[in-house]
Motif scaffolding. Structure first.
Motif, PDB file in Angstrom:
ATOM      1  N   SER A 130     -71.585 -84.499 -35.668  1.00 21.28           N
ATOM      2  CA  SER A 130     -71.117 -83.867 -36.888  1.00 21.28           C
ATOM      3  C   SER A 130     -69.629 -83.547 -36.769  1.00 21.28           C
ATOM      4  O   SER A 130     -69.071 -83.498 -35.667  1.00 21.28           O
ATOM      5  N   ALA A 131     -68.995 -83.303 -37.909  1.00 18.71           N
ATOM      6  CA  ALA A 131     -67.577 -82.939 -37.904  1.00 18.71           C
ATOM      7  C   ALA A 131     -67.367 -81.633 -37.134  1.00 18.71           C
ATOM      8  O   ALA A 131     -66.375 -81.485 -36.414  1.00 18.71           O
ATOM      9  N   GLY A 132     -68.309 -80.696 -37.275  1.00 15.66           N
ATOM     10  CA  GLY A 132     -68.188 -79.429 -36.562  1.00 15.66           C
ATOM     11  C   GLY A 132     -68.256 -79.604 -35.061  1.00 15.66           C
ATOM     12  O   GLY A 132     -67.467 -79.009 -34.312  1.00 15.66           O
ATOM     13  N   ALA A 133     -69.197 -80.433 -34.603  1.00 15.40           N
ATOM     14  CA  ALA A 133     -69.332 -80.670 -33.160  1.00 15.40           C
ATOM     15  C   ALA A 133     -68.094 -81.394 -32.627  1.00 15.40           C
ATOM     16  O   ALA A 133     -67.617 -81.111 -31.514  1.00 15.40           O
ATOM     17  N   THR A 134     -67.552 -82.312 -33.414  1.00 14.00           N
ATOM     18  CA  THR A 134     -66.357 -83.046 -33.008  1.00 14.00           C
ATOM     19  C   THR A 134     -65.158 -82.118 -32.919  1.00 14.00           C
ATOM     20  O   THR A 134     -64.330 -82.224 -32.014  1.00 14.00           O
ATOM     21  N   LYS A 135     -65.061 -81.177 -33.865  1.00 13.66           N
ATOM     22  CA  LYS A 135     -63.973 -80.203 -33.842  1.00 13.66           C
ATOM     23  C   LYS A 135     -64.037 -79.345 -32.586  1.00 13.66           C
ATOM     24  O   LYS A 135     -63.010 -79.031 -31.979  1.00 13.66           O
ATOM     25  N   MET A 136     -65.245 -78.983 -32.161  1.00 19.68           N
ATOM     26  CA  MET A 136     -65.403 -78.199 -30.931  1.00 19.68           C
ATOM     27  C   MET A 136     -64.965 -79.001 -29.708  1.00 19.68           C
ATOM     28  O   MET A 136     -64.351 -78.461 -28.784  1.00 19.68           O
ATOM     29  N   LEU A 137     -65.284 -80.300 -29.688  1.00 21.75           N
ATOM     30  CA  LEU A 137     -64.850 -81.146 -28.580  1.00 21.75           C
ATOM     31  C   LEU A 137     -63.329 -81.177 -28.489  1.00 21.75           C
ATOM     32  O   LEU A 137     -62.754 -81.046 -27.402  1.00 21.75           O
TER      33      LEU A 137
END
Length: 278
Positions: free
Chosen positions: A138-145
């Motif tokens: 997800s975009a949220g998980a990618t942002k956390m990475l």
């Protein structure tokens, strides 16, 4: 394949090569990735591609991600295509070189997904939604990475300390290593220091000040030639027959050694253009 599509690809080649090089740290690998992207494009129905820039960036990202994952058991050395020069003590050496290698050394410590998310978003402004599609997240998980990766590279992005002060920290580390001064090593090592050693058997990574200090064996290098490795303070150690024994570079941040990258593989050393022993 229509010339217009080939021309459109050529107009984007430099950017695609830059993306792949930042992701992979190797010009040769970047060229291979860009060529593979062209081959994939040439097999596509051009009319079905709504956004050529996005399509090509996604393809280059996915191919690069596969390359990064294939390196998991054999991390890449940060020394490909890096200039090693005599350190004459001057402060006017181009600092962009040291920032570039420092960043590359830190990028090497990131997982493939972290590296992709950080490079594509922070360096090339690719939206998290697009990066997420490459990673299957997800975009949220990618942002956390990307956020996690950003914290790790912050020191490398900061302006480097003066050349003289960097060299003082490195000299203190080498002296403590030569003398077996464990407490002295801990004083000059960042708690999260990473040591990367390119050996004949592959790249070995050691994390943490205690482990790096316990295994520090750079005594020979302390008597070697003082050099700049891509603008970073370093040393080259030599065998009695004049052949290189090792090349070591140091990333100094906030008055401590934050990263150490060493090459001890004779094959790789033989391919490097090293200054002659003084």
């Amino acid at each position: 394949m229509p010339d217009t599509l080939a021309e459109a690809f050529e107009a984007r080649r430099d950017r695609l090569r830059a993306v792949a090089h930042r992701l992979l740290g190797s010009h040769a690998d970047a060229e291979d990735v860009v060529q593979e992207a062209w081959l994939r494009l040439s097999r596509q129905d051009a009319a079905a591609i709504d956004n050529l820039d996005g399509w090509l960036t996604t393809v280059v990202g996915r191919i690069s991600l596969d390359v990064l994952r294939s390196r998991k058991s054999r991390p890449e050395s940060p020394y490909d295509e890096i200039v090693v020069a005599v350190d004459d003590g001057s402060e006017d050496v181009a600092r962009a070189d040291s920032v570039g290698l420092a960043l590359l050394v830190v990028l090497e410590s990131l997982g493939p997904a972290e590296r992709l998310a950080f490079v594509l978003h922070d360096l090339f402004a690719v939206p998290f939604e697009e990066i997420g599609r490459i990673l299957g997240k997800s975009a949220g998980a990618t942002k956390m990475l990307a956020s996690r990766a950003r914290r790790k590279v912050r020191a490398a992005d900061a302006p480097p300390a003066g050349r003289a002060s960097q060299r003082e920290v490195v000299t203190a580390f080498l002296r403590a290593a030569r003398d077996g001064d464990f407490e002295g090593l801990l004083r000059v090592l960042d708690p999260d220091v990473q040591l990367t050693v390119d050996t004949p058997g592959g790249v070995v990574v050691v994390l943490g000040a205690t482990k790096v200090a316990a295994g520090a064996q750079f005594g020979a290098a302390s008597d070697g030639s003082t050099v700049l490795v891509g603008g970073l303070p370093g040393v080259v150690a030599w065998r009695p027959d004049g052949s290189p024994l090792s090349v070591v570079a140091f990333v100094v941040a906030d008055g401590r050694v934050a990263r150490i990258a060493a090459v001890a593989d004779p094959v790789r050393l033989a391919s490097m253009d090293l200054p002659k022993p003084q």
